[in-house]
Scaffold this motif. Structure first.
Motif, mmCIF file in Angstrom:
data_model
loop_
_atom_site.group_PDB
_atom_site.id
_atom_site.type_symbol
_atom_site.label_atom_id
_atom_site.label_comp_id
_atom_site.label_asym_id
_atom_site.label_seq_id
_atom_site.Cartn_x
_atom_site.Cartn_y
_atom_site.Cartn_z
ATOM 1 N N GLY A 302 1.130 -0.413 -4.197
ATOM 2 C CA GLY A 302 0.165 -1.244 -4.903
ATOM 3 C C GLY A 302 -0.976 -0.442 -5.486
ATOM 4 N N GLU A 303 -1.860 -1.144 -6.221
ATOM 5 C CA GLU A 303 -3.017 -0.531 -6.864
ATOM 6 C C GLU A 303 -4.226 -0.587 -5.938
ATOM 7 O OE1 GLU A 303 -3.180 0.854 -9.959
ATOM 8 O OE2 GLU A 303 -1.034 0.581 -10.226
ATOM 9 N N LEU A 304 -4.914 0.552 -5.789
ATOM 10 C CA LEU A 304 -6.113 0.634 -4.969
ATOM 11 C C LEU A 304 -7.156 1.511 -5.659
ATOM 12 C CD1 LEU A 304 -4.486 1.268 -1.461
ATOM 13 C CD2 LEU A 304 -5.513 -0.867 -2.252
ATOM 14 N N THR A 305 -8.418 1.266 -5.323
ATOM 15 C CA THR A 305 -9.495 2.137 -5.802
ATOM 16 C C THR A 305 -9.778 3.174 -4.718
ATOM 17 O OG1 THR A 305 -10.479 0.359 -7.104
ATOM 18 C CG2 THR A 305 -11.879 2.255 -6.579
ATOM 19 N N ARG A 306 -9.637 4.428 -5.077
ATOM 20 C CA ARG A 306 -9.837 5.529 -4.132
ATOM 21 C C ARG A 306 -11.240 6.098 -4.319
ATOM 22 N NH1 ARG A 306 -8.504 11.290 -4.580
ATOM 23 N NH2 ARG A 306 -8.219 12.202 -2.503
ATOM 24 N N GLN A 316 -9.038 4.919 -9.860
ATOM 25 C CA GLN A 316 -8.023 3.880 -9.780
ATOM 26 C C GLN A 316 -6.664 4.547 -9.663
ATOM 27 O OE1 GLN A 316 -9.062 0.786 -9.618
ATOM 28 N NE2 GLN A 316 -7.071 -0.204 -9.388
ATOM 29 N N ARG A 317 -5.941 4.275 -8.583
ATOM 30 C CA ARG A 317 -4.692 4.971 -8.327
ATOM 31 C C ARG A 317 -3.599 3.995 -7.885
ATOM 32 N NH1 ARG A 317 -6.807 8.203 -10.959
ATOM 33 N NH2 ARG A 317 -7.493 10.332 -10.415
ATOM 34 N N SER A 318 -2.368 4.415 -8.105
ATOM 35 C CA SER A 318 -1.194 3.685 -7.605
ATOM 36 C C SER A 318 -0.736 4.368 -6.323
ATOM 37 C CB SER A 318 -0.059 3.708 -8.640
ATOM 38 O OG SER A 318 -0.456 3.066 -9.833
ATOM 39 N N PHE A 319 -0.669 3.616 -5.237
ATOM 40 C CA PHE A 319 -0.330 4.173 -3.934
ATOM 41 C C PHE A 319 1.057 3.713 -3.490
ATOM 42 C CE2 PHE A 319 -4.820 4.864 -3.986
ATOM 43 C CZ PHE A 319 -5.054 5.953 -3.157
ATOM 44 N N PHE A 320 1.763 4.652 -2.844
ATOM 45 C CA PHE A 320 3.109 4.381 -2.340
ATOM 46 C C PHE A 320 3.173 4.848 -0.894
ATOM 47 C CE2 PHE A 320 3.236 5.065 -6.864
ATOM 48 C CZ PHE A 320 4.024 4.025 -7.334
ATOM 49 N N LEU A 321 3.327 3.906 0.009
ATOM 50 C CA LEU A 321 3.367 4.226 1.438
ATOM 51 C C LEU A 321 4.811 4.375 1.898
ATOM 52 C CD1 LEU A 321 1.949 4.584 4.169
ATOM 53 C CD2 LEU A 321 2.074 2.091 4.457
ATOM 54 N N LYS A 330 -1.556 8.645 -10.763
ATOM 55 C CA LYS A 330 -2.454 8.148 -11.795
ATOM 56 C C LYS A 330 -1.636 7.639 -12.973
ATOM 57 C CE LYS A 330 -6.096 9.613 -15.008
ATOM 58 N NZ LYS A 330 -6.905 10.756 -15.483
ATOM 59 N N LYS A 331 -2.063 6.491 -13.521
ATOM 60 C CA LYS A 331 -1.377 5.952 -14.684
ATOM 61 C C LYS A 331 -1.832 6.647 -15.956
ATOM 62 C CE LYS A 331 -0.256 1.272 -13.167
ATOM 63 N NZ LYS A 331 -0.381 -0.174 -13.475
#
Length: 497
Positions: A302-306, A316-321, A330-331
């Motif tokens: 999902g999208e999170l603010t780091r 603003q980053r896309s995170f994958f757990l 980064k998009k």
């Protein structure tokens, strides 16, 4: 189904009227006679016990709880006969299975090895996998069964311990079941060529094997490992609690169910590995080790603010757990369906803290729906992650908890993806991607970030828990067609980030 096929559901009892073919039997169902596949049913050993609606009901109950013994309405001799029938079935099917394995090794593998011009080492490994190891293991297992088999009084046989003695050995089926789809694919490709079709048929006739195709023979190990829990469940049902073999059969039944579950989980995880490999090769400017070197499943994305502590920089980053690691990307500024690798965190050495809303004294700024990630050893803050909504934060908290549970379960189950399987997944993903690029017509002058992407990049959603993991990578939103001006502009312009 065809018109001549019999419809039935789990728990139904079918009266077998004729069995002229090994795969299809003619039987009487609840309302009519028709053909049905023999592999979908198992023959009941207590034919005289009951019939009708009561039999159907009891069959369903027995499947739910094999520990429940049959009602004590018959003599001890009859109960002994029922257990005898099950034991004999296990012994007979094991002997037949050994013959099938011997036919495969001597009839097919040996002959293929004599024709190096037709088969490469890789092809033979793909088609037959580790079936020779399975053959060696099953021969020893049959010897153990024969020693424990009471020829004069089969109902007194104590074969449950044999399954426990060789318990870990059954894990070799995992590799075979995982690679079986690839074997089927390679066989289908070869069978399109006449000389291979004739060659395999000649091998079958030379070995005097029954009239089953090579694909049917190669399916037998997959069927066999799934049949053991059914056979042991049936045996347990007719083993009195005061029988000397009751404890062994009960433990063996649970052990073989666990083996089957482990194999199923391994197959599912291998599908996940393939999806992860396709995902990674689509990420631009990837750095460091492949995700698959440590991980085998996507837990959440999902999208999170780091927020980085140094300078309170927000990103603003896309995170994958994944299990063991958290990857963030980064998009692209113009192409929002493109992702650039930006880093990862080692979850084995990271702690997660839920932060209260409001001003954080350490950070010196207000936070909302935030999570704090810190090093579990030094307690140094790594970064803050801010979610858009409280519900999103809750989902991430649950996801991080699932990741830790998954790591622990994998360690307890011994779940591992081999190095060969990881490398093969990456190789296949890169090869597939290159093929797509050639099909679309990309040349060396086109920027790499204009390549087609995996659907996971089109939208990063919070996956509902009800969706199977193998479907995670197929969730996507239809990509919108860009405005004509921007579309033309971006197609003919190089962008450097």
């Amino acid at each position: 189904m065809e018109e001549q096929e019999l419809a039935f559901k789990a728990g139904d009892v079918i009266r077998v009227l004729e069995a002229p073919h090994k795969d299809w039997w003619w039987g009487m169902g609840p309302d009519r006679e028709a053909w049905f596949p023999s592999s979908f049913v198992r023959v009941r050993v207590n034919q005289e016990e009951d019939s009708g609606a009561e039999s159907v009901e009891r069959c369903a109950l027995d499947q739910e709880n094999p520990h429940t013994a049959p009602r004590d309405t018959h003599s001890a001799e009859h109960r002994h006969q029922m257990r005898t029938n099950v034991v004999k079935e296990i012994m007979n099917t094991e002997r037949i299975y050994i013959k099938h394995l011997r036919d495969i090794c001597e009839g097919y593998i040996r002959q293929c090895g004599k024709n190096p011009g037709m088969f490469t080492e890789l092809q033979l490994k793909t088609i037959f996998s580790n079936i020779e190891d399975i053959y060696k293991f099953q021969r020893q297992f049959l010897k153990d069964l024969e020693r424990k088999y009471n020829t004069d009084q089969p109902h007194l046989s104590e074969i449950g311990a044999c399954f426990l003695l060789q318990g870990e050995g059954f894990s070799i089926y995992s590799e075979y079941c995982n690679t079986h789809p690839a074997a089927c694919g390679e066989l289908q490709r070869l069978m399109k060529l006449g000389r291979y079709k004739h060659f395999f048929e000649a091998c079958r006739l030379l070995q005097q094997m029954i009239d089953i195709s090579i694909a049917g023979f190669l399916l037998t190990p997959v069927q066999k490992i799934c049949k053991y829990p059914l056979q042991l469940g049936e045996l347990l049902k007719y083993t009195p609690k005061d029988h000397s073999d009751y404890g062994g059969v009960s433990d063996a039944y649970e052990a073989m169910k666990n083996v089957a579950s482990l194999i199923n989980e391994g197959k599912r995880r291998l599908e996940s590995v393939d999806a992860i490999a396709h995902w990674q090769v689509a990420i631009l400017r990837w750095e460091g080790a492949d995700v698959l070197e440590r991980s085998s499943e996507l837990i959440h994305s999902g999208e999170l603010t780091r927020i980085v502590c140094q300078g309170n920089k927000t990103q603003q980053r896309s995170f994958f757990l994944f299990d063991h690691q958290l990857v963030f990307c980064k998009k692209d500024v113009l192409r929002r369906d493109l992702l650039y690798y930006r880093g990862r965190l080692d979850m084995d050495h990271t702690e997660l803290l839920e932060m209260p809303d409001g001003r954080d004294p350490e950070l010196g700024m207000s936070l909302k729906n935030a999570l704090r990630l810190r090093n579990s050893t030094t307690l140094e803050t790594l970064c803050y992650l801010c979610c858009r909504k409280p519900q999103d934060r809750q989902r991430w908290l649950q996801a991080f908890a699932r990741e830790r549970r998954r790591v622990q379960e994998d360690q307890e189950m011994g779940m591992k993806i081999s190095e060969t399987q990881r490398k093969q997944a990456i190789f296949n993903a890169r090869k597939s991607r290159q093929g797509k690029m050639k099909t679309i017509g990309y040349s060396g002058t086109v920027p790499p970030h204009h390549q087609p992407l995996h659907p996971i990049h089109q939208r990063h959603v919070t996956v509902p828990t009800s969706v199977p993991q193998q479907q995670v990578f197929t969730l996507a939103e239809p990509k919108r067609k860009p405005a004509h001006l921007w579309y033309t502009f971006t197609r003919h312009t190089f962008f450097r980030k």
